[in-house]
Each structure stands twice: as C-alpha cells, then as structure tokens.
Scaffold this motif. Structure first.
Motif, PDB file in Angstrom:
ATOM      1  N   ALA A 188       0.811  -1.216   0.000  1.00 57.40           N
ATOM      2  CA  ALA A 188       0.000   0.000   0.000  1.00 57.40           C
ATOM      3  C   ALA A 188       0.847   1.269   0.000  1.00 57.40           C
ATOM      4  CB  ALA A 188      -0.941  -0.001   1.212  1.00 57.40           C
ATOM      5  N   GLU A 189       2.004   1.246   0.656  1.00 62.12           N
ATOM      6  CA  GLU A 189       2.850   2.434   0.766  1.00 62.12           C
ATOM      7  C   GLU A 189       3.995   2.441  -0.254  1.00 62.12           C
ATOM      8  OE1 GLU A 189       1.841   4.766   2.746  1.00 62.12           O
ATOM      9  OE2 GLU A 189       0.214   3.467   3.436  1.00 62.12           O
ATOM     10  N   VAL A 190       3.994   1.478  -1.159  1.00 58.76           N
ATOM     11  CA  VAL A 190       5.068   1.385  -2.153  1.00 58.76           C
ATOM     12  C   VAL A 190       4.672   2.138  -3.422  1.00 58.76           C
ATOM     13  CG1 VAL A 190       6.428  -0.207  -3.585  1.00 58.76           C
ATOM     14  CG2 VAL A 190       5.785  -0.854  -1.240  1.00 58.76           C
ATOM     15  N   ASP A 191       5.623   2.835  -4.000  1.00 60.53           N
ATOM     16  CA  ASP A 191       5.379   3.542  -5.262  1.00 60.53           C
ATOM     17  C   ASP A 191       5.362   2.521  -6.394  1.00 60.53           C
ATOM     18  OD1 ASP A 191       5.208   5.174  -7.444  1.00 60.53           O
ATOM     19  OD2 ASP A 191       7.175   6.135  -7.171  1.00 60.53           O
ATOM     20  N   LEU A 192       4.182   2.296  -6.943  1.00 57.23           N
ATOM     21  CA  LEU A 192       4.013   1.305  -8.007  1.00 57.23           C
ATOM     22  C   LEU A 192       3.745   1.955  -9.361  1.00 57.23           C
ATOM     23  CD1 LEU A 192       1.746  -1.264  -6.089  1.00 57.23           C
ATOM     24  CD2 LEU A 192       4.208  -1.422  -6.497  1.00 57.23           C
ATOM     25  N   SER A 193       4.096   3.224  -9.493  1.00 57.27           N
ATOM     26  CA  SER A 193       3.799   3.946 -10.728  1.00 57.27           C
ATOM     27  C   SER A 193       4.459   3.315 -11.961  1.00 57.27           C
ATOM     28  CB  SER A 193       4.235   5.415 -10.602  1.00 57.27           C
ATOM     29  OG  SER A 193       5.613   5.496 -10.285  1.00 57.27           O
ATOM     30  N   GLU A 194       5.556   2.616 -11.759  1.00 60.45           N
ATOM     31  CA  GLU A 194       6.229   1.962 -12.885  1.00 60.45           C
ATOM     32  C   GLU A 194       5.737   0.539 -13.109  1.00 60.45           C
ATOM     33  OE1 GLU A 194      10.460   2.205 -12.801  1.00 60.45           O
ATOM     34  OE2 GLU A 194      10.492   4.300 -12.160  1.00 60.45           O
ATOM     35  N   TYR A 195       4.785   0.134 -12.288  1.00 60.92           N
ATOM     36  CA  TYR A 195       4.250  -1.229 -12.400  1.00 60.92           C
ATOM     37  C   TYR A 195       2.725  -1.141 -12.462  1.00 60.92           C
ATOM     38  CZ  TYR A 195       8.914  -1.724 -10.424  1.00 60.92           C
ATOM     39  OH  TYR A 195      10.255  -1.613 -10.177  1.00 60.92           O
ATOM     40  N   PRO A 196       2.192  -0.717 -13.607  1.00 62.02           N
ATOM     41  CA  PRO A 196       0.760  -0.403 -13.705  1.00 62.02           C
ATOM     42  C   PRO A 196      -0.164  -1.565 -13.365  1.00 62.02           C
ATOM     43  CG  PRO A 196       1.774  -0.552 -15.875  1.00 62.02           C
ATOM     44  CD  PRO A 196       2.885  -0.549 -14.887  1.00 62.02           C
ATOM     45  N   ARG A 197       0.222  -2.774 -13.708  1.00 58.84           N
ATOM     46  CA  ARG A 197      -0.655  -3.915 -13.417  1.00 58.84           C
ATOM     47  C   ARG A 197      -0.733  -4.173 -11.909  1.00 58.84           C
ATOM     48  NH1 ARG A 197       2.367  -4.316 -17.600  1.00 58.84           N
ATOM     49  NH2 ARG A 197       1.500  -4.733 -19.682  1.00 58.84           N
ATOM     50  N   LEU A 198       0.427  -4.106 -11.250  1.00 56.96           N
ATOM     51  CA  LEU A 198       0.424  -4.258  -9.797  1.00 56.96           C
ATOM     52  C   LEU A 198      -0.345  -3.124  -9.128  1.00 56.96           C
ATOM     53  CD1 LEU A 198       4.030  -5.414  -8.783  1.00 56.96           C
ATOM     54  CD2 LEU A 198       1.883  -6.637  -8.407  1.00 56.96           C
ATOM     55  N   GLN A 199      -0.182  -1.917  -9.641  1.00 58.39           N
ATOM     56  CA  GLN A 199      -0.867  -0.758  -9.072  1.00 58.39           C
ATOM     57  C   GLN A 199      -2.375  -0.943  -9.142  1.00 58.39           C
ATOM     58  OE1 GLN A 199      -0.356   3.081 -11.103  1.00 58.39           O
ATOM     59  NE2 GLN A 199       0.153   3.966  -9.089  1.00 58.39           N
ATOM     60  N   LEU A 200      -2.854  -1.444 -10.274  1.00 55.33           N
ATOM     61  CA  LEU A 200      -4.289  -1.691 -10.425  1.00 55.33           C
ATOM     62  C   LEU A 200      -4.747  -2.804  -9.497  1.00 55.33           C
ATOM     63  CD1 LEU A 200      -6.986  -1.232 -11.854  1.00 55.33           C
ATOM     64  CD2 LEU A 200      -6.209  -2.828 -13.642  1.00 55.33           C
ATOM     65  N   LEU A 201      -3.944  -3.843  -9.410  1.00 51.50           N
ATOM     66  CA  LEU A 201      -4.312  -4.985  -8.571  1.00 51.50           C
ATOM     67  C   LEU A 201      -4.453  -4.591  -7.107  1.00 51.50           C
ATOM     68  CD1 LEU A 201      -4.841  -8.036  -8.670  1.00 51.50           C
ATOM     69  CD2 LEU A 201      -2.395  -8.382  -8.274  1.00 51.50           C
ATOM     70  N   VAL A 202      -3.546  -3.739  -6.629  1.00 52.55           N
ATOM     71  CA  VAL A 202      -3.579  -3.317  -5.230  1.00 52.55           C
ATOM     72  C   VAL A 202      -4.809  -2.476  -4.924  1.00 52.55           C
ATOM     73  CG1 VAL A 202      -2.394  -1.878  -3.518  1.00 52.55           C
ATOM     74  CG2 VAL A 202      -1.094  -3.493  -4.907  1.00 52.55           C
ATOM     75  N   THR A 203      -5.311  -1.762  -5.914  1.00 52.38           N
ATOM     76  CA  THR A 203      -6.470  -0.893  -5.687  1.00 52.38           C
ATOM     77  C   THR A 203      -7.801  -1.641  -5.757  1.00 52.38           C
ATOM     78  OG1 THR A 203      -6.629  -0.302  -8.045  1.00 52.38           O
ATOM     79  CG2 THR A 203      -5.245   1.092  -6.628  1.00 52.38           C
ATOM     80  N   LEU A 204      -7.772  -2.906  -6.149  1.00 50.59           N
ATOM     81  CA  LEU A 204      -9.008  -3.673  -6.224  1.00 50.59           C
ATOM     82  C   LEU A 204      -9.574  -3.896  -4.833  1.00 50.59           C
ATOM     83  CD1 LEU A 204      -8.062  -6.364  -8.902  1.00 50.59           C
ATOM     84  CD2 LEU A 204      -9.445  -4.303  -9.213  1.00 50.59           C
ATOM     85  N   GLY A 205     -10.844  -4.204  -4.762  1.00 53.74           N
ATOM     86  CA  GLY A 205     -11.516  -4.383  -3.478  1.00 53.74           C
ATOM     87  C   GLY A 205     -10.965  -5.552  -2.696  1.00 53.74           C
ATOM     88  N   GLU A 206     -11.259  -5.552  -1.419  1.00 56.71           N
ATOM     89  CA  GLU A 206     -10.820  -6.623  -0.541  1.00 56.71           C
ATOM     90  C   GLU A 206     -11.456  -7.939  -0.968  1.00 56.71           C
ATOM     91  OE1 GLU A 206      -8.634  -6.531   1.801  1.00 56.71           O
ATOM     92  OE2 GLU A 206      -8.274  -4.390   1.699  1.00 56.71           O
ATOM     93  N   PRO A 207     -10.705  -9.025  -0.915  1.00 59.78           N
ATOM     94  CA  PRO A 207     -11.244 -10.316  -1.314  1.00 59.78           C
ATOM     95  C   PRO A 207     -12.199 -10.921  -0.298  1.00 59.78           C
ATOM     96  CG  PRO A 207      -9.038 -10.582  -0.467  1.00 59.78           C
ATOM     97  CD  PRO A 207      -9.317  -9.092  -0.505  1.00 59.78           C
ATOM     98  N   GLY A 208     -12.314 -10.350   0.896  1.00 59.84           N
ATOM     99  CA  GLY A 208     -13.225 -10.881   1.900  1.00 59.84           C
ATOM    100  C   GLY A 208     -12.465 -11.438   3.084  1.00 59.84           C
ATOM    101  N   THR A 209     -13.222 -11.973   4.041  1.00 61.50           N
ATOM    102  CA  THR A 209     -12.604 -12.534   5.245  1.00 61.50           C
ATOM    103  C   THR A 209     -12.743 -14.046   5.227  1.00 61.50           C
ATOM    104  OG1 THR A 209     -14.681 -12.282   6.423  1.00 61.50           O
ATOM    105  CG2 THR A 209     -13.108 -10.462   6.571  1.00 61.50           C
ATOM    106  N   GLY A 210     -12.228 -14.683   6.255  1.00 65.41           N
ATOM    107  CA  GLY A 210     -12.250 -16.132   6.297  1.00 65.41           C
ATOM    108  C   GLY A 210     -11.236 -16.696   5.318  1.00 65.41           C
ATOM    109  N   ARG A 211     -11.631 -17.764   4.560  1.00 67.16           N
ATOM    110  CA  ARG A 211     -10.707 -18.365   3.621  1.00 67.16           C
ATOM    111  C   ARG A 211     -11.254 -18.396   2.202  1.00 67.16           C
ATOM    112  NH1 ARG A 211     -10.374 -22.611   7.212  1.00 67.16           N
ATOM    113  NH2 ARG A 211     -10.967 -24.079   5.606  1.00 67.16           N
ATOM    114  N   PRO A 212     -11.983 -17.358   1.735  1.00 69.12           N
ATOM    115  CA  PRO A 212     -12.489 -17.416   0.359  1.00 69.12           C
ATOM    116  C   PRO A 212     -11.364 -17.480  -0.655  1.00 69.12           C
ATOM    117  CG  PRO A 212     -12.726 -15.202   1.243  1.00 69.12           C
ATOM    118  CD  PRO A 212     -12.336 -16.093   2.394  1.00 69.12           C
ATOM    119  N   TRP A 213     -10.222 -16.874  -0.323  1.00 72.31           N
ATOM    120  CA  TRP A 213      -9.078 -16.928  -1.231  1.00 72.31           C
ATOM    121  C   TRP A 213      -8.652 -18.374  -1.467  1.00 72.31           C
ATOM    122  CZ3 TRP A 213      -4.660 -19.267   0.455  1.00 72.31           C
ATOM    123  CH2 TRP A 213      -4.533 -19.447   1.835  1.00 72.31           C
TER     124      TRP A 213
END
Length: 235
Positions: A188-213
C-alpha cells in the motif's frame, strides 16, 4: 510410610523406569502433545521418556525409532480427522470436504506440514485409507488412475503450501485475512507507478474474510481437473 507402602512405591517407581505400564499409544500421545506445543523437532525419545517417567531405552520396546514414531503420530492424527462418508456428494464437493478436513487438521497440528520431510514418508494405515478415499472421489471423472493421482497431489501441494503460508503469518497473532489481503497491505505504501498492473491490482476491493481466497484457488485447480477429464473423455 510403613514398610509395605515404601516397598510398593519402590516397585511402582522401578516399574515405571523399566517400561512396565508403557504402551505404544501412550508414547504416541505424548509425542503428539510435544509436537503440538513445540514442533516436530522437539520430539525426542529422551523427552518422551521424561514426561512418562520412564527410561529412554524402554520406549524402544514399543517404537523402533523416530521414523516409526512419526508414522504412528501422523496416522493417529489422520484417523482423528478421517474423511466422512461422502455419499450424495459430487467429486468437487468431495475435494472441498477433503480440503476442509485437512486444513482443520493442520491448524490443530501444524507440525504435520513438515512430517513428510522425514527420512521415511509417514504412510500408515490411516494415511493409505485417506489416499484411497481421495482417488475414489475422482473416479466419476473417468480419468486414468495415474492422472487422478496427479490431480490429488496437486490439490495436496496447494493445500499444504497455503496452510504453511497462512499459519506462518498467524504465528503470534490470529488473523482471518488471506495472503491476498496481507500483500496488498504491504504494498500500500510502495510507489508502483512503474508497475501499472500491480498498481491496479492493489487498488481492487478486498477479497473478503475467512478463507475465500483458498476456496477460490481450489476451484481454479478443480476447473483444470474437470477440463483435463473432458480431454480424456474425447480420446
């Protein structure tokens, strides 16, 4: 203490030290307690003997060594988490049932995740029974038996790897968040401006709680198994 009582106490002490009253089940139970508390590496014949008030060499009348003991420990726990009758469940539901039982087992006994690193693979009667249950669960797919075995191994490796990661992260602090949430927090605190795919991925919503992942990842593997079985069906 009168003479009879004193003699009885000496007899009981001697009986404990020379191994009388010991059993394989008692030795295995104490070994599991030690492993649960301090890990598999902490299990030794000397420590078990100390807890049982026995001589170390007396244990070898019931277990031949550390490998034999590890097999017995794994088999005892596996029996306690034996897969139930799965009549009425399709193969996917059975794989999710397998994963839930194994996950609960690893949470209760994390040392199991490292038991297969011993010199002798810990395959006892209960472990073989579990393997056969899993292979039978995939029979409706009509895949060759060797292919079903590869599928089960893939599921097991995913399950064990996920459990090692999750339980390692929880050490010292209970958490119900999956690894996806944790690495988002780290980035969250890392500058990902040079890594657009990672930057987008980090901004996606939370996957939920428990073990849905975990369930989602397992379904991804099961989708692949289903596709693989379809390929065999068309051959």
């Amino acid at each position: 203490m009168d003479g009879n009582q004193e003699g009885g106490a000496r007899s009981m002490s001697k009986g404990s030290r020379d191994g009388r009253g010991l059993s394989r089940a008692r030795i295995v139970a104490v070994a599991i307690e030690i492993a649960d508390a301090d890990g598999l590496d902490a299990v030794s014949m000397r420590r078990i003997a100390e807890q049982l008030g026995s001589g170390t060499m007396s244990l070898y009348r019931h277990v031949s060594g550390k490998d034999d003991l590890t097999v017995a420990m794994v088999d005892t726990v596996t029996e306690a988490y034996a897969y139930p009758d799965a009549d009425g469940l399709d193969w996917r539901a059975r794989m999710h049932l397998l994963a839930k039982h194994d996950w609960d087992m690893y949470e209760a006994h994390p040392w199991l995740l490292f038991a297969d690193l011993t010199a002798t693979p810990p395959f006892g009667t209960e472990g073989l029974k579990s393997m056969d249950w899993a292979l039978a669960a995939l029979e409706p797919l009509g895949m060759p038996l060797a292919e079903s075995a590869r599928a089960i191994m893939t599921i097991n490796k995913y399950l064990q790897g996920s459990a090692r990661s999750e339980l390692g992260e929880r050490r010292g602090q209970r958490s119900d968040h999956g690894p996806e949430t944790r690495w988002r927090d780290r980035l969250a605190e890392v500058d990902l401006s040079e890594y657009p795919r990672l930057q987008l991925l980090v901004t996606l919503g939370e996957p939920g709680t428990g073990r849905p992942w975990f369930d989602s990842g397992l379904d991804l593997i099961l989708d692949g198994i289903a596709a693989r079985s379809a390929a065999f069906a068309t051959d």
